[in-house]
Design a protein around this motif. Structure first.
Motif, short mmCIF file in Angstrom:
data_model
loop_
_atom_site.label_atom_id
_atom_site.label_comp_id
_atom_site.label_asym_id
_atom_site.label_seq_id
_atom_site.Cartn_x
_atom_site.Cartn_y
_atom_site.Cartn_z
N SER A 7 -15.83 -2.56 2.08
CA SER A 7 -15.92 -1.33 2.86
C SER A 7 -14.56 -0.67 2.91
N ILE A 8 -14.56 0.67 2.82
CA ILE A 8 -13.31 1.42 2.90
C ILE A 8 -12.99 1.82 4.33
N ALA A 9 -13.82 1.36 5.29
CA ALA A 9 -13.57 1.72 6.69
C ALA A 9 -12.19 1.26 7.15
N PHE A 10 -11.78 0.07 6.70
CA PHE A 10 -10.46 -0.44 7.05
C PHE A 10 -9.37 0.50 6.57
N GLY A 11 -9.48 0.95 5.32
CA GLY A 11 -8.47 1.84 4.76
C GLY A 11 -8.45 3.18 5.46
N VAL A 12 -9.64 3.73 5.76
CA VAL A 12 -9.70 5.02 6.44
C VAL A 12 -9.06 4.92 7.82
N ALA A 13 -9.39 3.85 8.56
CA ALA A 13 -8.80 3.67 9.88
C ALA A 13 -7.29 3.51 9.79
N LEU A 14 -6.85 2.81 8.75
CA LEU A 14 -5.42 2.56 8.60
C LEU A 14 -4.66 3.81 8.16
N LEU A 15 -5.36 4.80 7.65
CA LEU A 15 -4.73 6.08 7.35
C LEU A 15 -4.74 7.01 8.56
N LEU A 16 -5.77 6.91 9.39
CA LEU A 16 -5.84 7.75 10.58
C LEU A 16 -4.81 7.33 11.62
N SER A 29 3.63 6.66 -4.28
CA SER A 29 3.80 5.40 -5.00
C SER A 29 2.48 4.65 -5.14
N THR A 30 1.67 4.63 -4.10
CA THR A 30 0.38 3.92 -4.18
C THR A 30 -0.53 4.55 -5.22
N VAL A 31 -0.62 5.87 -5.22
CA VAL A 31 -1.43 6.56 -6.24
C VAL A 31 -0.93 6.21 -7.64
N VAL A 49 0.82 3.06 5.32
CA VAL A 49 0.07 3.99 4.47
C VAL A 49 -0.38 3.30 3.19
N THR A 50 0.47 2.45 2.62
CA THR A 50 0.10 1.75 1.38
C THR A 50 -1.10 0.85 1.59
N PHE A 51 -1.13 0.10 2.66
CA PHE A 51 -2.28 -0.77 2.94
C PHE A 51 -3.55 0.06 3.07
N GLY A 52 -3.51 1.16 3.84
CA GLY A 52 -4.70 1.96 4.04
C GLY A 52 -5.17 2.65 2.77
N LEU A 53 -4.25 3.27 2.04
CA LEU A 53 -4.64 4.02 0.85
C LEU A 53 -5.11 3.10 -0.27
N THR A 54 -4.48 1.93 -0.40
CA THR A 54 -4.92 0.98 -1.41
C THR A 54 -6.36 0.55 -1.17
N CYS A 55 -6.68 0.28 0.07
CA CYS A 55 -8.05 -0.12 0.41
C CYS A 55 -9.04 0.97 0.06
N VAL A 56 -8.71 2.21 0.37
CA VAL A 56 -9.61 3.33 0.08
C VAL A 56 -9.76 3.53 -1.42
N MET A 57 -8.67 3.51 -2.17
CA MET A 57 -8.71 3.79 -3.60
C MET A 57 -9.30 2.63 -4.40
N GLU A 58 -9.24 1.42 -3.89
CA GLU A 58 -9.78 0.26 -4.60
C GLU A 58 -11.18 -0.11 -4.13
N GLY A 59 -11.85 0.78 -3.41
CA GLY A 59 -13.22 0.54 -3.01
C GLY A 59 -13.40 -0.51 -1.94
N GLY A 60 -12.43 -0.64 -1.05
CA GLY A 60 -12.57 -1.57 0.06
C GLY A 60 -11.76 -2.84 -0.08
N ARG A 61 -11.13 -3.06 -1.22
CA ARG A 61 -10.31 -4.26 -1.41
C ARG A 61 -8.84 -3.88 -1.50
N LEU A 62 -7.99 -4.86 -1.24
CA LEU A 62 -6.55 -4.67 -1.36
C LEU A 62 -6.08 -5.20 -2.70
N SER A 63 -5.25 -4.44 -3.37
CA SER A 63 -4.70 -4.84 -4.66
C SER A 63 -3.25 -5.27 -4.46
N THR A 64 -2.86 -6.35 -5.12
CA THR A 64 -1.54 -6.92 -4.87
C THR A 64 -0.39 -6.02 -5.35
#
Length: 653
Positions: free
Chosen positions: A566-575, A385-387, A333-348
Motif C-alpha cells: 500500500s502507498i498509504a504509508f508513503g502518502v502520509a509520510l509526504l503529508l 534525488s529520490t526520483v 521525504v525520501t522514505f515517503g516518496l520511495t514508498c509511493v514510487m515503488e508501489g508501497g515498498r521501500l527500496s534500499t
C-alpha cells in the motif's frame, strides 16, 4: 520532601501516560493491519520458532514485507540451488605496476615535505580542540561514510573500503602539497590545511563512486593526482576562495566539491564507456546492511563537513543547525516518496543515498538562510534525488553508485538556491558571481573529467582488466568486473570469475545449460517476482539462467503470501513533512548565546546522542536475521521524523 514527592509524581504520571498512549497506539496499528491480536501472536510465535505456520499469512521479522530486497535474503527455508564444484580455477597474475607507482608517488611527496613547515602563529588564539573535532568528523565521513556507503556492491566490499582509505590518505597528502603552493606559494601546514585536504578528497571520492568496480588501482592513483590538480586550480584561481573577496559563497562545498566531483566523475565514466560485463554490479542483503553504516555516518557528521571551515560563532552555529534541518527533511521525504514510487515498498538504494541529499544541497546557503529555507531546500533535494534513484533517467549505464542523483542534481539545486538567496538579499553583484561560479565549475569539471577519463582509458592495459584478460587462454577463468578478486586476495566465497567452458565442471557440478553464469553460484542465484493480483510470491531463477533446477521446483507452490503493498504509508509520510515545513515558516534560529558558548562542545554532545539513535538503537535491533534493513532504516526514519516533530511540538508547548 516536596521535591521527592514531585519526583515520585512525575515517575508515576510518566509511566501511566506512556502505558496508555502506547496501548492506544498499539490498538490503532492493530486496526490498520486488519488482523486480530491472536492472529498476530500466532504469526509471531511461528516466526520465532522457525515454523512456516499458515502459508497464507505474511512473514514477520522479514524485510521482504516492506522492502525490495536483494535475492539472498532468507524468507523461507530454501534448498541450495547449486552443487559444489570440483574443479580448479585459473587466475591471471595482477600487475605490480600499481605498487611501484604508489611507492614512487609517496617518495616524491616525502621529498616535497622536506620543504614543509608547521604554521603555529595562530595557535594561541585558535581553539585547536574545536578545529580538530571538526577534522575528525570530516575524516570519519571519508573513511567510514564514503567507504561503507560503497560496499553495496556484493563482491566489492574490500575495494570499496580499502581503496577509499588509499584515496583519502594519498589525496590528503597531495592536496596539502598542491593547495599550499597554489594558494600561498609555500608549503605550510596547520589544522585548517588538514581540513581542506579532506574537503578536496571528498571530490575525488564522489568521482570514484561513479567509477568504482571498473578501474584498476593504478588508474585510481592517476585519478587522485589528476583530479586534485584540476579541483585545486578551479578553487584557487577561478573561484578565488583564498582571496579577500571570493567569487562565490559556498561554505559547505555544494558547488566547489559536490558539483565538481559529480560531473568530473560522470565525464570520466563516459570517456571510459560502460562496463563490458555488469553481472556483479548489484547488491546482496549483507552488502546493503553494510552500506547503511556508511549512510548513517555520513548523515551524522555532515554538519561538520558544512560548518567546519567557518569561524566559530553565529555563522558556524547557523550552518550546523540548518544542515541538520535539511538532512531531517530529505530523509523523511525520501522514505515517503520511495514508498509511493515503488508501489508501497521501500527500496534500499534511495534510502542509502537520497536521504543525504539535503546535506549536499544546503552547503552553499547553510550560513545564510533560516529554518524555513533549510527545510525547503532539504525537502526539494530529497525529492530530486529520490526520483533520480528510482527512475534513473540519466547516466544509468555508466554511473555505478548514482553520483549524479546524490551529488550532481542536488548540487545544482543547491547552487541555484544560492543564487536566489543572493537575489532576495538584494546583492546584485553577488548574484552574477554566484551564477558564474556554478556554470564555470560545471564546465571545468566536465572538461577535466573527460580528459581524465581518456587518460585512464589509455592506461587500461597497465594493470587494468584488459591486461589480465589478454594473456588468458579461452578455457581459463576470467576475472570479473565489480569483484574484489580482481585486485585482492579474497576468501573463496567471493564471486568474481567467469568460466566460459563447461568442460571444467565435474559430473556432479553445474548443469551445462547454466555454464555462463558462475556469479550466481555464490550470491543472488534467484530473483523474485510478485503476482500482485493474487498476492502470490514466486521464486524464479534469474534471467541469466536458461533452465530451472529440479531442486527448486517444489518451492514454486510453497512460497509465502505477501499482501499487496500500500502507498498509504508513503502518502502520509509526504503529508506530514509538508505540514512540518509550513510550521517551520514561522521558526527562527536562536543565536543570542552564540558568542558566549562553546559551539563545538555542544555539537559533540549532539553527535554522541545522535550516534546512539542511528547506530546504537538501529544496529542493536538488527539481530533479527531477516529484518536488518527494517531495523536500521526505520530507526533512521523514526529519528528524523521524531526530531522534526519534537522541535515543533516542544517549542510551541
Amino acid at each position: 520532601q516536596v521535591q521527592s514527592g514531585n519526583q515520585l509524581f512525575g515517575l508515576v504520571v510518566t509511566l501511566a501516560v506512556s502505558l496508555v498512549s502506547g496501548w492506544l497506539c498499539g490498538v490503532i496499528m492493530q486496526m490498520m493491519t486488519g488482523r486480530s491480536a491472536q492472529e498476530m501472536r500466532d504469526n509471531t510465535r511461528d516466526a520465532q520458532q522457525g515454523t512456516n505456520g499458515d502459508s497464507n499469512k505474511d512473514s514477520y521479522f522479514n524485510d521482504e514485507s516492506h522492502w525490495t530486497c536483494a535475492n539472498d535474503i532468507p524468507s523461507r527455508s530454501k534448498k541450495p540451488l547449486w552443487n559444489t564444484l570440483d574443479n580448479t580455477l585459473v587466475q591471471a597474475s595482477p600487475s605490480s605496476m600499481f605498487g611501484v607507482a604508489v611507492l614512487f608517488v609517496q617518495t616524491a611527496i616525502t621529498a616535497a615535505f622536506y620543504f614543509a613547515s608547521l604554521d603555529l602563529s595562530a595557535a594561541a588564539r585558535t581553539n585547536s580542540s574545536s578545529v580538530f573535532n571538526y577534522y575528525v568528523g570530516v575524516a570519519l565521513m571519508m573513511f567510514v561514510g564514503f567507504g561503507y556507503l560503497m560496499t553495496f556492491l556484493k563482491a566489492y566490499g574490500l575495494g570499496a573500503v580499502g581503496f577509499t582509505m588509499l584515496i583519502t590518505c594519498l589525496g590528503v597528502e597531495v592536496s596539502m602539497l598542491v593547495e599550499s603552493f597554489m594558494a600561498r606559494g609555500e608549503f605550510v601546514i596547520d589544522l585548517m590545511v588538514l581540513l581542506n585536504g579532506n574537503f578536496a578528497v571528498a571530490a575525488v571520492l564522489i568521482s570514484f563512486g561513479g567509477l568504482i568496480g571498473k578501474v584498476s588501482p593504478l588508474q585510481i592513483v592517476v585519478l587522485v593526482l589528476f583530479e586534485l590538480a584540476a579541483y585545486t586550480a578551479n578553487k584557487v584561481y577561478i573561484l578565488r576562495q583564498y582571496d579577500e573577496f571570493p567569487l562565490i559563497a559556498d561554505c559547505g562545498g555544494t558547488i566547489i566539491i559536490h558539483v565538481f566531483g559529480a560531473y568530473f566523475g560522470l565525464a570520466a565514466c563516459y570517456a571510459l564507456g560502460p562496463p563490458k560485463r555488469d553481472t556483479l554490479n548489484g547488491s546482496c542483503y549483507v552488502s546493503d546492511l553494510f552500506s547503511l553504516i556508511g549512510t548513517v555516518f555520513l548523515w551524522l557528521y555532515w554538519p561538520s563537513f558544512v560548518a567546519g571551515g567557518l569561524p566559530s560563532g553565529e555563522q558556524q552555529m547557523t550552518a550546523l543547525l540548518n544542515t541538520v534541518i535539511a538532512l531531517l527533511a530529505s530523509t523523511v521525504v525520501t522514505f515517503g516518496l520511495t514508498c509511493v514510487m515503488e508501489g508501497g515498498r521501500l527500496s534500499t538504494v534511495p534510502i542509502q543515498n537520497a536521504t543525504l541529499a539535503g546535506g549536499v544541497a544546503i552547503g552553499a546557503t547553510a550560513n545564510l538562510v533560516g529554518p524555513f529555507g533549510s527545510i525547503v531546500v532539504g525537502g526539494l533535494a530529497g525529492i530530486v534525488s529520490t526520483v533520480g534513484f528510482v527512475r534513473t533517467p540519466f547516466f544509468g549505464d555508466v554511473d555505478t553508485c548514482g553520483i549524479h542523483n546524490l551529488h550532481g542534481m542536488p548540487g545544482l539545486l543547491g547552487g541555484v538556491a544560492s543564487v536566489f538567496v543572493q537575489i532576495f538579499a538584494g546583492v546584485c553583484a553577488a548574484v552574477g558571481q554566484q551564477a558564474l561560479g556554478l556554470i564555470v565549475t560545471f564546465f571545468v569539471a566536465v572538461v577535466s573529467g573527460a580528459v581524465s577519463g581518456l587518460l585512464l582509458k589509455s592506461i587500461e592495459g597497465c594493470g587494468g582488466l584488459g591486461s589480465y584478460h589478454k594473456h588468458l587462454h579461452p578455457n581459463d577463468a576470467m576475472l570479473e568486473l565489480f569483484s574484489d578478486k580482481t585486485h585482492w586476495s579474497c576468501a573463496d566465497e567471493v564471486p568474481g570469475l567467469i568460466l566460459p567452458r563447461p568442460r571444467r565442471y565435474s559430473s556432479g557440478g553445474l548443469p551445462s545449460p547454466q555454464k555462463q553464469d558462475f556469479a550466481g553460484l555464490f550470491c543472488c542465484g534467484t530473483r523474485k517476482s510478485y503476482d500482485l493480483q493474487r498476492g502470490l510470491h514466486l521464486d524464479r531463477p534469474s534471467s541469466q539462467e536458461s533452465m530451472r533446477s529440479p531442486s527448486r521446483d517444489g518451492l514454486m507452490d510453497a512460497e509465502m503470501y505477501i499482501p499487496e503493498p500500500s502507498i498509504a504509508f508513503g502518502v502520509a509520510l509526504l503529508l506530514v513533512p509538508l505540514v512540518i515545513t509550513l510550521l517551520f515558516y514561522s521558526a527562527k534560529l536562536n543565536l543570542s548565546q552564540g558568542a558566549s558558548i562553546d559551539v563545538s562542545s555542544i555539537y559533540n554532545f549532539y553527535v554522541g546522542v545522535a550516534l546512539m539513535m542511528f547506530v546504537g538503537f538501529g544496529y542493536l535491533m538488527s539481530f533479527l536475521k531477516s529484518y536488518g534493513l527494517g531495523a536500521v532504516g526505520f530507526t533512521m526514519l523514526i529519528t528524523c521524523l521524531g526530531v522534526e516533530w519534537a522541535i515543533v511540538v516542544e517549542s510551541y508547548m
